[in-house]
Design a protein around this motif. Structure first.
Motif, PDB file in Angstrom:
ATOM      1  N   PRO A   1       0.813  -1.230   0.000  1.00 14.98           N
ATOM      2  CA  PRO A   1       0.000   0.000   0.000  1.00 14.98           C
ATOM      3  C   PRO A   1       0.839   1.269   0.000  1.00 14.98           C
ATOM      4  CG  PRO A   1      -0.846  -1.580   1.603  1.00 14.98           C
ATOM      5  CD  PRO A   1       0.476  -2.116   1.130  1.00 14.98           C
ATOM      6  N   ALA A   2       1.992   1.228   0.648  1.00 16.52           N
ATOM      7  CA  ALA A   2       2.836   2.419   0.685  1.00 16.52           C
ATOM      8  C   ALA A   2       3.342   2.784  -0.702  1.00 16.52           C
ATOM      9  CB  ALA A   2       4.017   2.185   1.633  1.00 16.52           C
ATOM     10  N   LEU A   3       3.643   1.774  -1.515  1.00 16.49           N
ATOM     11  CA  LEU A   3       4.126   2.041  -2.874  1.00 16.49           C
ATOM     12  C   LEU A   3       3.000   2.471  -3.798  1.00 16.49           C
ATOM     13  CD1 LEU A   3       7.038   1.817  -4.090  1.00 16.49           C
ATOM     14  CD2 LEU A   3       6.733   0.960  -1.772  1.00 16.49           C
ATOM     15  N   VAL A   4       1.796   1.993  -3.553  1.00 17.47           N
ATOM     16  CA  VAL A   4       0.635   2.466  -4.308  1.00 17.47           C
ATOM     17  C   VAL A   4       0.414   3.945  -4.034  1.00 17.47           C
ATOM     18  CG1 VAL A   4      -1.855   2.237  -4.637  1.00 17.47           C
ATOM     19  CG2 VAL A   4      -0.445   0.183  -4.348  1.00 17.47           C
ATOM     20  N   ALA A   5       0.502   4.312  -2.771  1.00 17.35           N
ATOM     21  CA  ALA A   5       0.259   5.706  -2.387  1.00 17.35           C
ATOM     22  C   ALA A   5       1.272   6.653  -3.016  1.00 17.35           C
ATOM     23  CB  ALA A   5       0.294   5.828  -0.865  1.00 17.35           C
ATOM     24  N   VAL A   6       2.512   6.175  -3.198  1.00 19.04           N
ATOM     25  CA  VAL A   6       3.574   7.025  -3.753  1.00 19.04           C
ATOM     26  C   VAL A   6       3.204   7.554  -5.140  1.00 19.04           C
ATOM     27  CG1 VAL A   6       5.933   6.934  -4.687  1.00 19.04           C
ATOM     28  CG2 VAL A   6       5.459   6.057  -2.393  1.00 19.04           C
ATOM     29  N   VAL A   7       2.516   6.746  -5.948  1.00 17.97           N
ATOM     30  CA  VAL A   7       2.247   7.141  -7.337  1.00 17.97           C
ATOM     31  C   VAL A   7       0.761   7.287  -7.640  1.00 17.97           C
ATOM     32  CG1 VAL A   7       4.383   6.102  -8.174  1.00 17.97           C
ATOM     33  CG2 VAL A   7       2.287   4.730  -8.121  1.00 17.97           C
ATOM     34  N   LYS A   8      -0.087   7.228  -6.620  1.00 19.05           N
ATOM     35  CA  LYS A   8      -1.531   7.205  -6.859  1.00 19.05           C
ATOM     36  C   LYS A   8      -2.001   8.405  -7.674  1.00 19.05           C
ATOM     37  CE  LYS A   8      -5.738   5.511  -6.049  1.00 19.05           C
ATOM     38  NZ  LYS A   8      -6.604   6.593  -6.548  1.00 19.05           N
ATOM     39  N   ALA A   9      -1.595   9.597  -7.308  1.00 21.47           N
ATOM     40  CA  ALA A   9      -2.057  10.785  -8.019  1.00 21.47           C
ATOM     41  C   ALA A   9      -1.576  10.787  -9.468  1.00 21.47           C
ATOM     42  CB  ALA A   9      -1.583  12.043  -7.298  1.00 21.47           C
ATOM     43  N   GLN A  10      -0.336  10.388  -9.702  1.00 19.82           N
ATOM     44  CA  GLN A  10       0.193  10.351 -11.064  1.00 19.82           C
ATOM     45  C   GLN A  10      -0.493   9.256 -11.885  1.00 19.82           C
ATOM     46  OE1 GLN A  10       4.307  10.097  -9.597  1.00 19.82           O
ATOM     47  NE2 GLN A  10       4.790  11.898 -10.838  1.00 19.82           N
ATOM     48  N   HIS A  11      -0.721   8.129 -11.274  1.00 19.65           N
ATOM     49  CA  HIS A  11      -1.448   7.043 -11.944  1.00 19.65           C
ATOM     50  C   HIS A  11      -2.856   7.502 -12.341  1.00 19.65           C
ATOM     51  CE1 HIS A  11      -3.415   3.132 -12.530  1.00 19.65           C
ATOM     52  NE2 HIS A  11      -4.290   3.481 -11.617  1.00 19.65           N
ATOM     53  N   ASP A  12      -3.558   8.162 -11.439  1.00 19.42           N
ATOM     54  CA  ASP A  12      -4.919   8.614 -11.726  1.00 19.42           C
ATOM     55  C   ASP A  12      -4.930   9.606 -12.882  1.00 19.42           C
ATOM     56  OD1 ASP A  12      -5.888   7.021  -9.717  1.00 19.42           O
ATOM     57  OD2 ASP A  12      -6.139   8.638  -8.257  1.00 19.42           O
ATOM     58  N   ALA A  13      -3.911  10.457 -12.965  1.00 21.93           N
ATOM     59  CA  ALA A  13      -3.834  11.430 -14.066  1.00 21.93           C
ATOM     60  C   ALA A  13      -3.678  10.715 -15.399  1.00 21.93           C
ATOM     61  CB  ALA A  13      -2.664  12.388 -13.837  1.00 21.93           C
ATOM     62  N   VAL A  14      -2.911   9.640 -15.415  1.00 21.56           N
ATOM     63  CA  VAL A  14      -2.701   8.897 -16.654  1.00 21.56           C
ATOM     64  C   VAL A  14      -3.967   8.143 -17.044  1.00 21.56           C
ATOM     65  CG1 VAL A  14      -1.347   7.084 -17.764  1.00 21.56           C
ATOM     66  CG2 VAL A  14      -0.227   8.740 -16.268  1.00 21.56           C
ATOM     67  N   VAL A  15      -4.654   7.572 -16.066  1.00 20.42           N
ATOM     68  CA  VAL A  15      -5.913   6.877 -16.357  1.00 20.42           C
ATOM     69  C   VAL A  15      -6.908   7.844 -17.000  1.00 20.42           C
ATOM     70  CG1 VAL A  15      -7.931   5.768 -15.323  1.00 20.42           C
ATOM     71  CG2 VAL A  15      -5.629   5.088 -14.605  1.00 20.42           C
ATOM     72  N   ALA A  16      -7.012   9.060 -16.458  1.00 17.57           N
ATOM     73  CA  ALA A  16      -7.925  10.058 -17.038  1.00 17.57           C
ATOM     74  C   ALA A  16      -7.496  10.413 -18.460  1.00 17.57           C
ATOM     75  CB  ALA A  16      -7.950  11.295 -16.156  1.00 17.57           C
ATOM     76  N   TYR A  17      -6.181  10.546 -18.661  1.00 21.04           N
ATOM     77  CA  TYR A  17      -5.663  10.905 -19.989  1.00 21.04           C
ATOM     78  C   TYR A  17      -5.983   9.830 -21.017  1.00 21.04           C
ATOM     79  CZ  TYR A  17      -2.159  11.256 -23.709  1.00 21.04           C
ATOM     80  OH  TYR A  17      -1.533  11.296 -24.918  1.00 21.04           O
ATOM     81  N   VAL A  18      -5.713   8.568 -20.709  1.00 20.25           N
ATOM     82  CA  VAL A  18      -5.882   7.519 -21.723  1.00 20.25           C
ATOM     83  C   VAL A  18      -7.351   7.268 -22.035  1.00 20.25           C
ATOM     84  CG1 VAL A  18      -3.705   6.401 -21.140  1.00 20.25           C
ATOM     85  CG2 VAL A  18      -5.815   5.599 -20.068  1.00 20.25           C
TER      86      VAL A  18
END
Length: 611
Positions: free
Chosen positions: A365-382
């Motif tokens: 979970p700690a590693l998920v949290a590290v990139v969660k915001a960036q991951h969500d931005a990419v999901v919205a983009y694609v």
């Protein structure tokens, strides 16, 4: 603190490689005796040898070919990753495995390395390189943030690290807490490494005991100078993996290391996807065989799961333990080394390797949290819509049929090049295009087509170029491409999927032309398969000239296709092909096969069409 190598050493100033390193016993789950015999040892150490006073076990962990997979997510399907083998992917899974080993062995007796290809490969990597580049925003690259959170000890550079240019690579390296290593990537025209060659880590062995000194040498792939010629030409040379290791391993030994690890971005086949003008591409096993003084090799590039391979050094007879951890974080290589302290020096007495499967654990979970915001931005983009398709366009049969979806790539490439060369001397030449079926699962649905769909079709970060070919060169090129197919008897059952990938040729090295018509007779021997090559209804003359739209990977020599690397270049605006497709679709608003799909090639047997 780690002991970093200096960059001012030049070849010829080091002592020759030492031979006669202590003999090591590599143990697997089988008995020690059976493994000694299987590995080729003549017998156990002499009975007169004094027993070791102290022994310590350390673990070395390794990843490779992560290709910007931070989480267990498939951006092309917009869902958790799933495949038929039930693999899991991503650094968040890797972190859980690493934490387990550190808890078992001890964090101070565990090291973690990577063998390269980290920042390219998914829409996550593409987004933070081109759409919202971290070099402009100042954000921490998601893969750097995760590497730092996990606590890597060193990172070797892969060939895909160079895809976005040296400035981008330097920025990524500056964000890492761990050193980035590539001893054989040197300033052009010199033998001086542009990046750190190696690092030495001191490991705690116990109260009153000397530290265990582990040196790791990083080596990248010579193919960089072909595949990313535009980014490195005149700036970086990549030297032979074996010769570079022979230079640096003795330096590390002189600095008192007890264990030498090589993290190398090269497979173990001994083969190359390019010609003989460059050093061997997949040289990791040759490295173990030819360079004395290496104990452990973490290797990558080939995307294979190799739990353990043992190679004897041809000079010393010592055994080198090797492992490759597959791709995308699906596996983690684990090396277990038992070291004995004798006369004040540590030496390896037992070594083994295996790979750990990420599908046995959950995301950290700690590693998920590290990139969660960036991951969500990419999901919205694609998931952004770019156009509407009138039909379902599928790549499922693109490896053996002329399909509309691959024609769309060629259509965009031709339109882009046509506009770019307008008014030039080459504008009067016929313009043709080359594309390959990168992903058989790619689909444009009927209705809304998103960036995710385009990215699923064009999965590589290639840029568009154009060169001038003659008719004879197109014929040679197509004959080379047609080696992708097995030789099939005229009356054999029609099983096209079984005919592909002959001689190990991957789908991405099966190039198809648009703009000319031709047949591929797969009943004929390789080199004599292209028939009826024509342009505008007339046979193509050997000296007829064409402008050929092509990606930069192919134009640089990737895949070893004839003529293209030396053909005159008439267009190179560094336009990403995926972005060109998105822009073209957005402007048109509609994707209608009637506008671009022309069946211009077909498979035949003895002149009779297969389909």
């Amino acid at each position: 603190m780690p002991d970093h190598a200096s960059d001012d050493l030049t070849p010829g100033t080091e002592d020759p490689p030492r031979s006669g390193f202590s003999r090591r016993t590599l143990l697997t789950s089988a008995s020690a005796a059976s493994v000694l015999l299987a590995a080729g040892w003549a017998g156990a150490p002499k009975a007169t040898a004094a027993p070791p006073a102290k022994s310590v076990r350390i673990a070395i962990l390794g990843t490779s070919d992560l290709h910007s997979n931070a989480l267990n997510w498939d951006y092309y399907k917009d869902a958790a990753y799933a495949d038929s083998a039930k693999n899991a992917i991503g650094l968040a899974r890797v972190s859980t495995l690493v934490n387990q080993v550190r808890a078992e062995v001890g964090a101070d007796r565990t090291l973690l390395f990577d063998a390269g290809d980290t920042i390219q490969g998914t829409p996550l990597g593409f987004y933070y390189a081109t759409v919202d580049p971290v070099t402009t925003s100042g954000a921490i690259h998601p893969m750097a943030a995760q590497f730092n959170a996990i606590g890597y000890d060193a990172v070797a550079l892969g060939n895909h690290e160079f895809n976005y240019g040296l400035g981008y690579l330097d920025n990524w390296i500056s964000q890492l807490d761990a050193p980035a290593l590539a001893a054989n990537a040197v300033h052009a025209g010199t033998a001086v490494p542009r990046f750190e060659p190696f690092v030495i880590k001191n490991m705690h062995a116990g109260r009153g005991l000397p530290a265990i000194r582990v040196g790791v040498l990083g080596l990248t792939n010579p193919g960089v100078v072909i595949w990313d010629k535009a980014n490195v030409s005149g700036r970086v040379d990549v030297l032979d993996v074996i010769e570079s290791a022979a230079r640096w391993v003795p330096v590390m030994r002189r600095r008192g290391v007890d264990v030498v690890v090589v993290s190398v971005h090269a497979g173990d086949s001994g083969l190359s996807s390019y010609g003989s003008d460059l050093p061997v591409e997949n040289a990791s096993a040759l490295l173990a065989e030819q360079v004395p003084g290496i104990d452990v090799i973490l290797f990558g590039h080939a995307h294979n799961d190799v739990p353990q391979r043992i190679v004897a050094n041809s000079t010393t007879g010592d055994k080198v333990v090797m492992s490759e951890p597959g791709k995308w974080g699906q596996r983690v290589s684990r090396f277990d080394l038992d070291l004995a302290l004798t006369a004040g020096r540590w030496s390896i007495v037992r070594a083994s390797a295996k790979t750990l499967n990420s599908n046995t654990v959950e995301d950290d979970p700690a590693l998920v949290a590290v990139v969660k915001a960036q991951h969500d931005a990419v999901v919205a983009y694609v998931n952004t819509a770019v156009a509407t398709s009138t039909d379902v366009l599928s790549a499922a049969e693109s490896c053996w049929k002329d399909t509309a979806i691959l024609d769309y790539v060629n259509h965009v490439q031709v339109e882009t090049v046509t506009k770019a060369i307008a008014g030039t001397a080459e504008a009067s030449l016929p313009i043709v295009s080359i594309a390959a079926p990168f992903n058989r699962a790619a689909t444009f649905p009927a209705g809304q087509v998103t960036i995710k769909d385009v990215a699923g079709l064009y999965i590589y970060d290639n840029t568009l170029m154009a060169s001038v070919f003659t008719g004879a060169q197109i014929k040679d090129y197509l004959e080379y491409s047609a080696k992708y197919f097995a030789t099939v008897a005229p009356d054999a059952p029609v099983t096209p999927e079984a005919w592909t990938n002959a001689s190990g040729t991957p789908d991405y090295n099966y190039d198809q032309f648009s703009g000319v018509t031709y047949d591929i007779d797969i009943s004929q021997d390789q080199g004599a398969r292209i028939l009826n090559l024509a342009y505008d209804g007339l046979p193509v003359a050997a000296d007829q000239r064409f402008v050929v739209a092509v990606n930069n990977y192919r134009q640089s020599g990737g895949g070893g296709f004839p003529h293209i690397a030396t053909a005159p270049v008439v267009y190179n605006a560094q336009v990403a092909i995926r972005e060109a497709i998105v822009a073209f679709a957005s402007t048109a608003g509609e994707i209608d096969p009637a506008d671009f799909h022309v069946v211009n090639w077909q498979l035949v047997r003895a002149g009779t069409p297969v389909f």
